[in-house]
Structures are given as C-alpha cells and as structure tokens.
Design a protein around this motif. Structure first.
Motif, PDB file in Angstrom:
ATOM      1  N   GLN A 159       0.800  -1.222   0.000  1.00  0.00           N
ATOM      2  CA  GLN A 159       0.000   0.000   0.000  1.00  0.00           C
ATOM      3  C   GLN A 159       0.835   1.276   0.000  1.00  0.00           C
ATOM      4  N   ALA A 160       2.107   1.199   0.347  1.00  0.00           N
ATOM      5  CA  ALA A 160       2.953   2.394   0.404  1.00  0.00           C
ATOM      6  C   ALA A 160       3.448   2.822  -0.976  1.00  0.00           C
ATOM      7  N   LEU A 161       3.329   1.949  -1.969  1.00  0.00           N
ATOM      8  CA  LEU A 161       3.864   2.243  -3.297  1.00  0.00           C
ATOM      9  C   LEU A 161       2.781   2.777  -4.237  1.00  0.00           C
ATOM     10  N   SER A 162       3.200   3.632  -5.151  1.00  0.00           N
ATOM     11  CA  SER A 162       2.312   4.200  -6.156  1.00  0.00           C
ATOM     12  C   SER A 162       2.039   3.167  -7.238  1.00  0.00           C
ATOM     13  N   LYS A 163       0.746   3.041  -7.632  1.00  0.00           N
ATOM     14  CA  LYS A 163       0.396   2.040  -8.641  1.00  0.00           C
ATOM     15  C   LYS A 163      -0.902   2.425  -9.308  1.00  0.00           C
ATOM     16  N   ALA A 164      -1.140   1.887 -10.497  1.00  0.00           N
ATOM     17  CA  ALA A 164      -2.400   2.116 -11.218  1.00  0.00           C
ATOM     18  C   ALA A 164      -2.544   1.040 -12.281  1.00  0.00           C
ATOM     19  N   SER A 165      -3.791   0.891 -12.789  1.00  0.00           N
ATOM     20  CA  SER A 165      -4.026  -0.055 -13.874  1.00  0.00           C
ATOM     21  C   SER A 165      -5.014   0.554 -14.862  1.00  0.00           C
ATOM     22  N   PHE A 166      -4.993   0.035 -16.076  1.00  0.00           N
ATOM     23  CA  PHE A 166      -5.882   0.520 -17.125  1.00  0.00           C
ATOM     24  C   PHE A 166      -6.277  -0.650 -18.007  1.00  0.00           C
ATOM     25  N   LEU A 167      -7.536  -0.659 -18.421  1.00  0.00           N
ATOM     26  CA  LEU A 167      -8.060  -1.727 -19.268  1.00  0.00           C
ATOM     27  C   LEU A 167      -8.057  -1.278 -20.726  1.00  0.00           C
ATOM     28  N   PHE A 168      -7.445  -2.080 -21.597  1.00  0.00           N
ATOM     29  CA  PHE A 168      -7.422  -1.819 -23.036  1.00  0.00           C
ATOM     30  C   PHE A 168      -8.383  -2.781 -23.717  1.00  0.00           C
ATOM     31  N   LEU A 169      -9.243  -2.248 -24.570  1.00  0.00           N
ATOM     32  CA  LEU A 169     -10.097  -3.083 -25.411  1.00  0.00           C
ATOM     33  C   LEU A 169      -9.292  -3.451 -26.653  1.00  0.00           C
ATOM     34  N   PRO A 170      -9.759  -4.384 -27.484  1.00  0.00           N
ATOM     35  CA  PRO A 170      -9.003  -4.733 -28.697  1.00  0.00           C
ATOM     36  C   PRO A 170      -8.705  -3.500 -29.545  1.00  0.00           C
ATOM     37  N   GLY A 171      -7.503  -3.449 -30.114  1.00  0.00           N
ATOM     38  CA  GLY A 171      -7.087  -2.315 -30.946  1.00  0.00           C
ATOM     39  C   GLY A 171      -5.584  -2.276 -31.099  1.00  0.00           C
ATOM     40  N   ASN A 172      -5.071  -1.143 -31.597  1.00  0.00           N
ATOM     41  CA  ASN A 172      -3.638  -0.929 -31.784  1.00  0.00           C
ATOM     42  C   ASN A 172      -3.185   0.188 -30.859  1.00  0.00           C
ATOM     43  N   PHE A 173      -2.151  -0.071 -30.062  1.00  0.00           N
ATOM     44  CA  PHE A 173      -1.724   0.891 -29.057  1.00  0.00           C
ATOM     45  C   PHE A 173      -0.210   1.017 -29.032  1.00  0.00           C
ATOM     46  N   THR A 174       0.258   2.239 -28.721  1.00  0.00           N
ATOM     47  CA  THR A 174       1.664   2.504 -28.464  1.00  0.00           C
ATOM     48  C   THR A 174       1.723   3.167 -27.096  1.00  0.00           C
ATOM     49  N   VAL A 175       2.423   2.551 -26.156  1.00  0.00           N
ATOM     50  CA  VAL A 175       2.465   3.014 -24.770  1.00  0.00           C
ATOM     51  C   VAL A 175       3.904   3.336 -24.387  1.00  0.00           C
ATOM     52  N   THR A 176       4.082   4.459 -23.663  1.00  0.00           N
ATOM     53  CA  THR A 176       5.384   4.829 -23.100  1.00  0.00           C
ATOM     54  C   THR A 176       5.172   5.255 -21.649  1.00  0.00           C
ATOM     55  N   LEU A 177       6.244   5.236 -20.869  1.00  0.00           N
ATOM     56  CA  LEU A 177       6.186   5.635 -19.468  1.00  0.00           C
ATOM     57  C   LEU A 177       7.136   6.789 -19.223  1.00  0.00           C
ATOM     58  N   ALA A 178       6.764   7.662 -18.278  1.00  0.00           N
ATOM     59  CA  ALA A 178       7.642   8.750 -17.840  1.00  0.00           C
ATOM     60  C   ALA A 178       7.544   8.852 -16.324  1.00  0.00           C
ATOM     61  N   LEU A 179       8.665   9.143 -15.696  1.00  0.00           N
ATOM     62  CA  LEU A 179       8.683   9.378 -14.250  1.00  0.00           C
ATOM     63  C   LEU A 179       8.173  10.793 -14.023  1.00  0.00           C
ATOM     64  N   ARG A 180       7.035  10.955 -13.324  1.00  0.00           N
ATOM     65  CA  ARG A 180       6.450  12.268 -13.079  1.00  0.00           C
ATOM     66  C   ARG A 180       7.077  12.931 -11.856  1.00  0.00           C
ATOM     67  N   SER A 181       7.321  12.147 -10.804  1.00  0.00           N
ATOM     68  CA  SER A 181       7.957  12.699  -9.614  1.00  0.00           C
ATOM     69  C   SER A 181       8.793  11.622  -8.942  1.00  0.00           C
ATOM     70  N   ALA A 182       9.938  12.051  -8.451  1.00  0.00           N
ATOM     71  CA  ALA A 182      10.851  11.134  -7.775  1.00  0.00           C
ATOM     72  C   ALA A 182      10.814  11.443  -6.283  1.00  0.00           C
ATOM     73  N   GLY A 183       9.705  11.091  -5.640  1.00  0.00           N
ATOM     74  CA  GLY A 183       9.520  11.367  -4.221  1.00  0.00           C
ATOM     75  C   GLY A 183      10.390  10.527  -3.309  1.00  0.00           C
ATOM     76  N   SER A 184      11.021   9.491  -3.890  1.00  0.00           N
ATOM     77  CA  SER A 184      11.886   8.646  -3.074  1.00  0.00           C
ATOM     78  C   SER A 184      13.189   9.354  -2.732  1.00  0.00           C
ATOM     79  N   GLY A 185      13.497  10.446  -3.465  1.00  0.00           N
ATOM     80  CA  GLY A 185      14.747  11.163  -3.225  1.00  0.00           C
ATOM     81  C   GLY A 185      15.902  10.651  -4.061  1.00  0.00           C
ATOM     82  N   PHE A 186      15.695   9.625  -4.868  1.00  0.00           N
ATOM     83  CA  PHE A 186      16.746   9.073  -5.707  1.00  0.00           C
ATOM     84  C   PHE A 186      16.582   9.546  -7.151  1.00  0.00           C
ATOM     85  N   THR A 187      17.683   9.556  -7.899  1.00  0.00           N
ATOM     86  CA  THR A 187      17.611   9.907  -9.322  1.00  0.00           C
ATOM     87  C   THR A 187      17.544   8.668 -10.197  1.00  0.00           C
TER      88      THR A 187
END
Length: 189
Positions: free
Chosen positions: A100-128
């Motif tokens: 429960q202490a960690l940030s997490k999320a999920s999303f449901l994709f229906l059939p189709g074509n997708f391109t997904v990328t990730l970005a770090l929005r905030s580094a609250g842990s204090g590490f780079t």
C-alpha cells in the motif's frame, strides 16, 4: 508476447520500434529509470490485443515515485503521488503491487492498436534512479460492459418478484380498461 521498443526524447515520449524485446502476458516485467524525472529510458511498446488486456504499473523499492503512462503520445493515466522515502523492500512485481505504500495504477485496453510509453512524473523517493514493474493480463469479457458485450444466456428465468410485478401491472391495466368501458356504456344510456 508484446514488443517493447526504445523511448527517446524529453518532452513527449516517442516510441522507436527498433530492437524489440518480448513482453510476456501474465508476467511482471522490471523497468528502470536512471535520469530522474522524464521519460523512462528504453521503455516504450506497441501492441495489438485481440481481446481485453489490463496494464498494471507499480513503483518498487523506496516509495514516492509516480509515473505517467502515455498512449500514442498523450497522457492516458498516472500513478498517484504517495509519501516518499519509505523502504518497502518490495523488489518483485507481486509484492510491490500489493504494498500500500507504493504508487500504482491499472488501465483496461479493449481490442485495438496501441503505443504506450512511461515517464517518471515525480521522484519522491529522493533518488535519481530506481525501478518499477509493469504487467499485462488478459481480462475476461464483462457481461455488464456495453462496449464489450457477450452473448446473453439463452434460458433466462425471470425472478418471482419480476413476474409478480408484471402480473400486478397487467391486472391494473385490465381493471382500468374495464372501469373505463363501464363509464362509457353508462354515459350512452
């Protein structure tokens, strides 16, 4: 299996499909971020599910890191900001997802074509630098979801209360109709 390509650029992540690696459905995949806030280096993927697929993303290790998930270059969803700096010792996907202490999320994709990328929005842990996990799971069709309907059951038996309500309604309509007929016939005499 899903193909993962490289993510480049700093503003809006773009996907390069060179050097794809396999991403197995139902298995946690580790990703690392090394340059602080911004696109997660080397993590972008394209996929075309034939059925519903759920993407889960979670932080790992020290709490406080939050991510933006982009679909075709536009932000689709984000993991929530949480209190940073707590050493959760969650260094596998399932443990991290349940913590429960960690940030997490999920999303449901229906059939189709997708391109997904990730970005770090905030580094609250204090590490780079740090790590997180992502996972795709096949989702069964939802009988209530109008976007993804399934065939309804063939032999549907109504509940007794529904039958009773319909019978009361028909009796009320019959009584009203009969009463109205009596008033009409009396008026003509």
């Amino acid at each position: 299996m899903l193909a993962i390509g490289c993510t480049v650029g700093m503003a809006t992540p773009t996907v390069v499909t060179a050097q794809p690696t396999a991403l197995t459905i139902g298995t946690w995949t580790t990703f690392e971020w090394l340059n602080g806030v911004g696109p997660v280096d080397g993590l972008g993927f394209s996929f075309s599910p034939a059925q519903r697929v759920r993407l889960r993303v979670t932080d790992a290790g020290f709490s406080g890191d939050a991510f933006d998930i982009f679909l075709n270059g536009s932000r689709l969803f984000s993991t929530p900001d949480v209190t940073g700096g707590v050493d959760t010792e969650a260094f596998d996907g399932e443990t991290a997802w349940l913590n429960q202490a960690l940030s997490k999320a999920s999303f449901l994709f229906l059939p189709g074509n997708f391109t997904v990328t990730l970005a770090l929005r905030s580094a609250g842990s204090g590490f780079t630098e740090g790590e997180g996990f992502l996972r795709f799971d096949l989702e069964p069709a939802d009988p209530i979801d109008p976007i993804d309907p399934i065939d309804p059951p063939v032999n549907v038996i109504p509940e007794p209360s529904s039958v009773l309500l319909m019978a009361v309604g028909l009796l009320a309509i019959g009584a009203y109709s009969r009463r109205r007929t009596k008033h009409t016939s009396n008026a003509s005499c």
